[in-house]
Design a protein around this motif. Structure first.
Motif, mmCIF file in Angstrom:
data_model
loop_
_atom_site.group_PDB
_atom_site.id
_atom_site.type_symbol
_atom_site.label_atom_id
_atom_site.label_comp_id
_atom_site.label_asym_id
_atom_site.label_seq_id
_atom_site.Cartn_x
_atom_site.Cartn_y
_atom_site.Cartn_z
ATOM 1 N N ILE A 236 0.751 -1.309 0.031
ATOM 2 C CA ILE A 236 0.110 -0.113 -0.203
ATOM 3 C C ILE A 236 0.917 1.067 -0.022
ATOM 4 C CG2 ILE A 236 -2.020 -1.009 1.293
ATOM 5 C CD1 ILE A 236 -0.313 1.460 3.049
ATOM 6 N N HIS A 237 0.560 2.471 -0.496
ATOM 7 C CA HIS A 237 1.030 3.749 -0.416
ATOM 8 C C HIS A 237 0.293 4.597 0.357
ATOM 9 C CE1 HIS A 237 4.360 2.927 -3.154
ATOM 10 N NE2 HIS A 237 3.436 1.998 -3.960
ATOM 11 N N PHE A 238 0.953 5.354 1.065
ATOM 12 C CA PHE A 238 0.381 6.447 1.865
ATOM 13 C C PHE A 238 -0.308 7.391 1.006
ATOM 14 C CE2 PHE A 238 2.965 4.559 5.087
ATOM 15 C CZ PHE A 238 2.174 4.055 5.873
ATOM 16 N N SER B 132 4.588 10.418 -2.901
ATOM 17 C CA SER B 132 4.712 10.883 -4.126
ATOM 18 C C SER B 132 5.337 9.864 -5.044
ATOM 19 C CB SER B 132 5.291 12.233 -4.418
ATOM 20 O OG SER B 132 6.774 11.941 -3.760
ATOM 21 N N SER B 133 5.985 9.053 -4.293
ATOM 22 C CA SER B 133 6.919 7.974 -5.561
ATOM 23 C C SER B 133 5.889 7.025 -5.999
ATOM 24 C CB SER B 133 7.905 7.615 -4.842
ATOM 25 O OG SER B 133 7.594 6.325 -4.033
ATOM 26 N N GLN B 134 5.133 6.255 -5.214
ATOM 27 C CA GLN B 134 3.976 5.122 -5.598
ATOM 28 C C GLN B 134 4.786 3.960 -6.437
ATOM 29 O OE1 GLN B 134 0.559 5.105 -5.071
ATOM 30 N NE2 GLN B 134 0.936 7.131 -3.797
ATOM 31 N N ARG B 135 6.228 3.876 -6.052
ATOM 32 C CA ARG B 135 6.695 2.840 -6.817
ATOM 33 C C ARG B 135 6.403 1.508 -6.339
ATOM 34 N NH1 ARG B 135 12.801 4.436 -5.648
ATOM 35 N NH2 ARG B 135 11.368 5.404 -4.061
ATOM 36 N N HIS C 22 11.492 0.004 0.782
ATOM 37 C CA HIS C 22 9.989 0.496 0.270
ATOM 38 C C HIS C 22 9.597 1.706 0.865
ATOM 39 C CE1 HIS C 22 6.626 -0.068 -2.190
ATOM 40 N NE2 HIS C 22 5.935 -0.019 -1.271
ATOM 41 N N CYS C 23 9.120 2.612 0.072
ATOM 42 C CA CYS C 23 8.459 3.776 0.408
ATOM 43 C C CYS C 23 7.459 3.964 1.648
ATOM 44 C CB CYS C 23 7.797 4.909 -0.718
ATOM 45 S SG CYS C 23 7.131 3.976 -1.740
ATOM 46 N N CYS C 24 6.537 2.750 1.278
ATOM 47 C CA CYS C 24 5.507 2.619 2.108
ATOM 48 C C CYS C 24 5.402 1.092 2.788
ATOM 49 C CB CYS C 24 4.175 2.942 1.650
ATOM 50 S SG CYS C 24 4.280 4.697 0.926
ATOM 51 N N VAL C 25 4.472 0.435 2.939
ATOM 52 C CA VAL C 25 4.209 -0.832 3.548
ATOM 53 C C VAL C 25 4.061 -2.031 2.724
ATOM 54 C CG1 VAL C 25 3.213 -2.038 5.188
ATOM 55 C CG2 VAL C 25 3.607 0.363 5.576
#
Ligand SMILES: [Zn+2]
Ligand SMILES: [Zn+2]
Lengths: 650, 650
Positions: free
Chosen positions: A299-301, A305-308, A338-341
């Motif tokens: 998931i992305h928060f 902004s990256s959403q990679r 990873h940017c998020c989880v």
């Protein structure tokens, strides 16, 4: 068989993104005399001794899961009842539920205790678990408790050289920290990010190792296990299965922490190369990786902004001996931070929606810390939810007297009837009857409304003269629906209203103690009270609550009730696909409240500067009119310059 | 050997009652070139493999405890270094510390991870654990994280039919809830309290059972284990020891939850009477109970009006058979719900005080939720600690420009010298030298002060021309002490100042990231920088920090610095026996700040209405004068109508 929907829900200012997995076999709620959510589990083996003796361990586990799933769903959906019919005839509560069930319940509510959220009662032939809503206990937790209880988060993190599954009660803390980091990392250059990694030197050694083509068997590697490296050696047989299981776990752990290397074919004790997958085509690893990363749940928060997608490098090193014979491979998977989880599987949690216990795929996407970011918020009401300081309390009490629900009405003796203006009008028409509703020797309030149903956005029933809510310390809350002649239909209407009030007190008002509302009819001509207990059209069951449900603090309920009365769903909600909880300003509410007798006036002018909320008032009034006169959209004539508004209202 | 002192400490608005246990064998801090707290553990076996092979398990455990105690103390006291000399020569960090040590560290910081609070580095022959302060990470936790990390809380609770030890990371939640309940229960009549107990019926059965004189052996009792009842059957042999151990645990659990019965001599599986203590005088139980309850460790919250000791009833029932032969007893101990908290033993936590790692007996006595109750608080500064919303941020930034530490000074390019007025005066006297201190290509601020030591309440050294603090992103913070001629004494003075600044940033300013301040001398005539690294009078050790200590966010440090500058110890502190953290108002600070050159003026008039803080300003000025001119109390002439104030100042 599975249907997936995705939407955003705002729960007391807390946003969550929920993917609903609706299963046709989902447990449905049943209708009883309780003005509450009742999940019927059916026949079940209860009692520590009896459950221990069960031979069918699969059946026992399935029973346990049913109860835990229902308990989780009720915790997340405003509380309710779990109805169980013990298979063993002579079962009593003193035999306990069974330790396996207790442990499941305990994990759901940590760090609270079982008795904080669950209480038991035997009613008729049933054993009932009463579940208190897992609502934000804002005073004691400062608003940081997760609003959603879950059974298994299926997310991992690295902690030193270990990989830990994130416990349900740590999940919210973990999420919050991750989100904070996303916010902090946003403005930084890649250079800055890299330098922060203090283990740079060590990682260089690992990277050099990974870039080799061949490596000698039994050679010891120059690095050990650390936050960034994990060694695993697999036997030849179940390589694919065991590797697959471990991969998702370590990808989640490394990705959620600071990245790292998952290395197979090295013994973790001796650090010596042993090799794995002898005789296997190295393509196998590549394909396995591609499939694993494709299926990965991330998931992305909303502030990301990256959403990679998750980044990785796969290194396959040939293991050879001195004679250059092959002994399988060392596989080194580098997982980037990873940017998020990243989850290893779908997280498990449940919710009640559309009358069913449904599995939900939950992620809290935004924590707004109380109600602060809602645009239409009355500042004086913020502290209601935020653990009120002495200064704000004063201010708050002052501002809420307009509702006639000032806290001084809870006198040390007797019960006050409010709101006063409505009462006097009622008692002009009908001889004073409020004393019939007040129990003796109690203290509290009896709150009259033209129709509580309309106040909480239900359709008005024209056979209802008025509603009165009774909150007394040491008693159960009661909704008296005052009617000319009691009918089963009105009884059901009263039950539905009581149920809605209870749900709103918990979900909107943030009330966090045990709460029920018991529906009763009051026949005005005969001055008799009829309770649904004696006359139930649905499931046969006495209407009985445990003592915990008796009111402890009337003022706390009134605080929540004020929030329920002032809240409304913003038009923004539909545009954003999430529910925005807005609160009326005091002035707006006063205008609305002065027109509580909608039947009595034919026109109204509201004037004010742009942006002061005229539209909101108009909307609220139109909704009230619709509900009171049961208008169909085409029966209302809108004269409106604002076309989108007109379309929205329709 | 043990000395006990008791006092109250206010830490960022959080009160704690601390009983200090000072042990003569306590580990003392050592002096090094680090401007930090350094605990020297000495020789130790490190590395997972090597520690596993240790035969002396007692020695291993004692080593582990030394590290964990030191880590706990540093977490609680602003952070610092643990110095270890590995016994094994070829030890490198890639061997790990050892799993037993890692697990201990992990438990200290849950739900954070090890790497959030600990980082490692090999410097010279030493392996160093760097410890970040367990300070309130207010942004992510909303201020509800316990401010004190502990190794073992030694408190229990009932959760369903189980007894659970309260985990260190659940302790704060548990305490907060208990305190809340004390507040709620205060006004209630005993009747109200009793009725709330929903298990009344079941408890009556238990009470009837307890009031019997005799009971038949093998008879089954009519109640089972529940939240309120626990059965234990002991073998005859070690009855006293095992009973004693279990008693404190269950007294703590029942007393901390809702009270209950601890019953021995009944089999918990079959619920049948088996008896215990055959042939023992029943007086034994009475004496054991009296001794146990006498030694019990309890605390009361400050809002507790009852302050009662733990209440209990002891029932001894004779177990007989059909022939009236005795088979020992059933002992039933009823423990009443306690108003506050019962511990089974002294809770274990550590703190650094007086340069020693000391065991502390910790109880958080008041949680004020941020800084709210401090009387002299600047409202605009509250949000600094409380996770700033966008609106408050604006307001805050506006108010802090008076310090010349407005956040806009952190430009995207280059380093700004502040405070500007002081700089210009300095550069009039001495040719502009600030460019010598600024590293190239960095961004940040260089903050000049006449004397940072005086600003943070240390004595002024007259050989210091001025101090300059350098905060640049991606660098370590540096304190430049500008002098005419560098000496070892001045180097040590600079180190002390740097240490105090670092401690204050963490403990007063609430800075929660990794932080160090590296002291350096700047010889003005020769324009050379001398660092203590090259010239150390104490313990020989290179001064090297891990990369984590490089500044991530200069603005976050400035926010904490503002709080440090504005805070002062209130006269109230000594009266209450606790430290009150007050903040100057903006006006007060401006008056003080405009007089930063104390040497240059001879008299000053401060006028204002009563209660506006003239006395506070006078006090602050007098303290500054004392520190700047090194006055002894008898050298100051106070002309003062207020005699207590004069005595206080002396
Ligand atoms: Zn992302
Ligand atoms: Zn007490």
């Amino acid at each position: 068989r599975l249907k997936q929907t995705c939407k955003k829900v705002c729960f007391c200012g807390q946003f969550s993104q929920i993917k609903m997995v609706s299963n046709q076999n989902a447990i449905r709620l049943i209708n009883t005399t309780y003005a509450d959510q009742v999940v019927n589990i059916g026949e079940i083996t209860l009692g520590e001794e009896t459950r221990n003796r069960m031979k069918n361990t699969q059946g026992r586990e399935s029973e346990r899961r049913q109860i835990i799933n229902a308990a989780c769903a009720l915790l997340n959906s405003g509380g309710g009842l779990i109805l169980m019919l013990p298979k063993n005839d002579n079962y009593t509560l003193s035999d306990g539920l069974g330790l396996d069930i207790e442990l499941g319940l305990r994990e759901l509510v940590r760090p609270q205790t079982i008795q904080d959220n669950f209480t038991y009662l035997q009613v008729d032939v049933y054993t009932i678990i009463f579940v208190k809503s897992w609502s934000a206990d804002l005073i004691s937790s400062g608003g940081v408790k997760a609003r959603i209880s879950s059974i298994d988060c299926q997310a991992y993190k690295r902690c030193g050289t270990s990989t830990l599954k994130i416990a349900p009660n740590e999940f919210y803390h973990f999420f919050n920290q991750k989100k904070l980091m996303v916010g902090r990392a946003q403005g930084l250059s890649p250079k800055r990010m890299r330098i922060n990694n203090s283990q740079d030197k060590m990682l260089k050694v690992v990277k050099n190792f990974c870039n080799q083509k061949n490596i000698k068997i039994s050679e010891a590697v120059e690095f050990g296990e650390s936050e960034y490296t994990e060694f695993k050696s697999f036997e030849g047989r179940n390589l694919q299965t065991r590797l697959g299981e471990n991969l998702v776990k370590y990808i989640s752990a490394f990705g959620n922490t600071n990245g790292g290397f998952f290395i197979t074919g090295i013994d973790d004790k001796t650090k010596k190369v042993v090799g794995c997958g002898k005789g296997i085509d190295p393509e196998f690893f590549k394909i396995l990786m591609e499939n694993t990363f494709k299926k990965l749940i991330t998931i992305h928060f909303d502030n990301c902004s990256s959403q990679r997608s998750v980044e990785y490098n796969l290194h396959i090193i040939n293991v050879i001996d001195d004679l250059e014979t092959r002994h399988g491979y060392v596989m080194a998977l580098e997982v980037k931070k990873h940017c998020c989880v990243i989850f290893s599987k779908n997280p498990e949690s449940f919710k009640i929606e559309g009358g069913c216990v449904l599995g939900v795929w939950v992620c809290l996407c935004e924590s707004c810390g109380g109600l602060a970011p809602c645009p239409g918020l009355v500042p004086a009401l913020c502290p209601v939810l935020a653990g009120i300081g002495p200064i704000q309390k004063q201010q708050y009490t002052k501002h809420t007297t307009f509702l006639n629900i000032s806290f001084c009405v809870v006198k040390s003796e007797g019960i006050e009837s409010i709101p006063a203006p409505l009462c006097s009008r009622l008692f002009e028409k009908f001889e004073r009857f409020d004393d019939n509703l007040k129990p003796n020797g109690e203290q509290g309030v009896l709150i009259f409304s033209k129709s509580w149903a309309v106040d909480i956005e239900m359709e008005k029933n024209d056979n209802v003269i008025c509603d009165a809510l009774l909150f007394c310390t040491n008693s159960f809350p009661v909704l008296y629906t005052v009617v000319e002649k009691a009918t089963e239909e009105l009884l059901e209407y009263s039950r539905q209203t009581a149920y809605q009030i209870k749900q709103k007190l918990v979900n909107v008002g943030g009330y966090s103690d045990w709460i029920c509302v018991i529906p009763k009819l009051f026949e005005l001509p005969s001055r008799t009270v009829i309770s649904s207990e004696t006359n139930c059209p649905g499931f046969k069951l006495k209407n009985q609550y445990p003592e915990d449900y008796r009111i402890f603090d009337v003022k706390a309920i009134l605080r929540s009730l004020v929030l329920v009365m002032l809240s409304f769903k913003s038009p923004l909600s539909d545009q954003l696909g999430c529910e925005f909880l807005n609160l009326l300003t005091i002035e707006q509410f006063e205008i609305l409240n002065s027109k509580c007798n909608i039947e009595d006036f034919s026109s109204m002018f509201v004037h004010g500067l742009p942006g002061t909320g005229k539209t909101v008032i108009a909307e609220m009034l139109i909704r009230r009119i619709q509900r009171t006169f049961h208008c169909r959209p085409e029966e209302v004539l809108y004269i409106c310059e604002n076309q989108p508004l007109r379309d929205y209202m329709r």
